[in-house]
Design an enzyme around this catalytic site. Structure first.
Site, PDB file in Angstrom:
ATOM      1  N   ARG A  60      37.167 -15.506  55.105  1.00 62.47           N
ATOM      2  CA  ARG A  60      37.231 -16.961  55.335  1.00 62.47           C
ATOM      3  C   ARG A  60      38.176 -17.576  54.312  1.00 62.47           C
ATOM      4  O   ARG A  60      38.133 -17.233  53.114  1.00 62.47           O
ATOM      5  CB  ARG A  60      35.828 -17.562  55.206  1.00 62.47           C
ATOM      6  N   GLY A  67      38.838 -22.847  58.753  1.00 59.72           N
ATOM      7  CA  GLY A  67      37.963 -23.648  59.617  1.00 59.72           C
ATOM      8  C   GLY A  67      38.735 -24.270  60.770  1.00 59.72           C
ATOM      9  O   GLY A  67      38.270 -24.312  61.907  1.00 59.72           O
ATOM     10  N   ARG A  77      47.081 -30.253  48.829  1.00 59.97           N
ATOM     11  CA  ARG A  77      46.332 -29.286  49.641  1.00 59.97           C
ATOM     12  C   ARG A  77      47.276 -28.215  50.176  1.00 59.97           C
ATOM     13  O   ARG A  77      46.956 -27.036  50.149  1.00 59.97           O
ATOM     14  CB  ARG A  77      45.631 -29.993  50.808  1.00 59.97           C
ATOM     15  N   ARG A 133      38.014 -23.346  74.189  1.00 58.12           N
ATOM     16  CA  ARG A 133      37.530 -24.459  73.354  1.00 58.12           C
ATOM     17  C   ARG A 133      38.519 -24.848  72.249  1.00 58.12           C
ATOM     18  O   ARG A 133      38.127 -25.405  71.221  1.00 58.12           O
ATOM     19  CB  ARG A 133      36.175 -24.136  72.721  1.00 58.12           C
ATOM     20  N   SER A 183      37.941 -24.763  52.439  1.00 63.24           N
ATOM     21  CA  SER A 183      37.909 -25.706  51.328  1.00 63.24           C
ATOM     22  C   SER A 183      36.457 -25.919  50.914  1.00 63.24           C
ATOM     23  O   SER A 183      35.527 -25.579  51.649  1.00 63.24           O
ATOM     24  CB  SER A 183      38.548 -27.033  51.728  1.00 63.24           C
ATOM     25  N   ARG A 217      45.246 -24.740  61.599  1.00 61.17           N
ATOM     26  CA  ARG A 217      45.654 -24.027  60.371  1.00 61.17           C
ATOM     27  C   ARG A 217      45.921 -22.560  60.714  1.00 61.17           C
ATOM     28  O   ARG A 217      46.838 -21.940  60.180  1.00 61.17           O
ATOM     29  CB  ARG A 217      44.552 -24.145  59.320  1.00 61.17           C
ATOM     30  N   ASP A 249      37.789 -31.385  46.884  1.00 62.12           N
ATOM     31  CA  ASP A 249      37.225 -32.631  46.358  1.00 62.12           C
ATOM     32  C   ASP A 249      36.192 -32.292  45.290  1.00 62.12           C
ATOM     33  O   ASP A 249      35.664 -31.185  45.269  1.00 62.12           O
ATOM     34  CB  ASP A 249      36.594 -33.460  47.483  1.00 62.12           C
TER      35      ASP A 249
HETATM   36  N1  ADE Z   1      34.184 -28.842  52.302  1.00 58.82           N
HETATM   37  C1  ADE Z   1      35.065 -29.451  51.491  1.00 58.82           C
HETATM   38  N2  ADE Z   1      34.472 -30.414  50.780  1.00 58.82           N
HETATM   39  C2  ADE Z   1      33.161 -30.421  51.169  1.00 58.82           C
HETATM   40  C3  ADE Z   1      32.051 -31.184  50.807  1.00 58.82           C
HETATM   41  N3  ADE Z   1      32.161 -32.145  49.900  1.00 58.82           N
HETATM   42  N4  ADE Z   1      30.862 -30.926  51.404  1.00 58.82           N
HETATM   43  C4  ADE Z   1      30.771 -29.957  52.338  1.00 58.82           C
HETATM   44  N5  ADE Z   1      31.786 -29.199  52.719  1.00 58.82           N
HETATM   45  C5  ADE Z   1      32.979 -29.422  52.134  1.00 58.82           C
END
Ligand code: ADE
Length: 234
Positions: free
Chosen positions: A87, A20, A217, A43, A90, A24, A204
């Site tokens: 892709r 994303g 990470r 951009r 995360s 990175r 997360d």
């Molecule tokens: N990418 C990583 N954590 C996320 C989350 N909690 N919601 C949406 N996209 C995410």
């Protein structure tokens, strides 16, 4: 050149890794690719091509959310003859047995977006990964003794969701986790006869509210990046 990409024809490899974050992409190019060059700065969505174990591979940021991913992946597939987009991102976990740092291969994805309305289907479309990429990624992970989860995810239009409990309904349907780009990538790939796979690291947990530290990470991203690079040159 395409609307959002200043690369020349031939600058971009048949297989593109898409994190994303464009920085990175720069990090991956500098750390893993031989003779990398930057093919796009429009951009700030940096893209690089170089050699990985002697084979041409590209890496470019996708930005956040389905609109951004859909623009960049569509132009890579249609203007630059790319065949495969992997892709590397995360996600948040929706399941108590999927912990932070785990790696998920997104076999399929649900979405709360209206992206598929453009196809005017008389029902709902199920965006799925390319099976060849999925099975190869699974085998590469196995050969590295990495335990990966394979299953369904949610591609959400929302990061901040006013409905704090909506995730539980997805979790009950076996959805492993949530991110924001894969459905656009899978639908573009399917519509255009191309191949796509999302490899996701759990950053997360929506279940426990735990989140990875920057050092954690870094380590888990390394595993995911190396699976994707090996997959790119298969
Ligand atoms: N990418 C990583 N954590 C996320 C989350 N909690 N919601 C949406 N996209 C995410």
């Amino acid at each position: 050149m395409s609307v959002h990409n200043s690369a020349k024809k031939g600058d971009i490899a048949k297989t593109v890794l898409m994190p994303g974050d464009p920085l990175r992409a720069k990090f991956i190019a500098e750390k893993y690719l031989d003779s990398p060059f930057c093919f796009n700065k429009v951009r700030g969505m940096l893209g690089f091509t170089g050699l990985y174990k002697g084979k041409k591979v590209s890496v470019m940021g996708s930005g956040m959310g389905m609109p951004s991913m859909s623009i960049y992946s569509y132009e890579l597939f249609t203007e630059y003859d790319c065949n495969n987009i992997i892709r590397i991102g995360s996600c948040g976990s929706y399941q108590k047995d999927i912990q932070i740092r785990d790696i998920i291969l997104a076999m399929a994805t649900c979405t709360n977006s209206n992206f598929a309305h453009q196809y005017q289907l008389p029902g709902n479309f199920a965006p799925i990964a390319n099976y060849d990429l999925l099975s190869k990624a699974y085998n590469i992970a196995g050969s590295r003794n990495l335990d990966v989860k394979v299953g369904n995810i949610l591609t959400s239009d929302l990061f901040y969701n006013d409905d704090k409990d909506s995730w539980k309904t997805w979790a009950k349907m076996g959805v492993l986790g949530v991110e924001m780009e894969t459905a656009a990538l899978y639908m573009n790939a399917t519509q255009l006869g191309k191949n796509a796979l999302s490899i996701l690291t759990v950053s997360d947990s929506i279940v426990t509210s735990e989140a990875t530290t920057p050092e954690e990470r870094e380590k888990t991203l390394t595993d995911m990046i190396e699976i994707a690079l090996d997959l790119a040159i298969e």
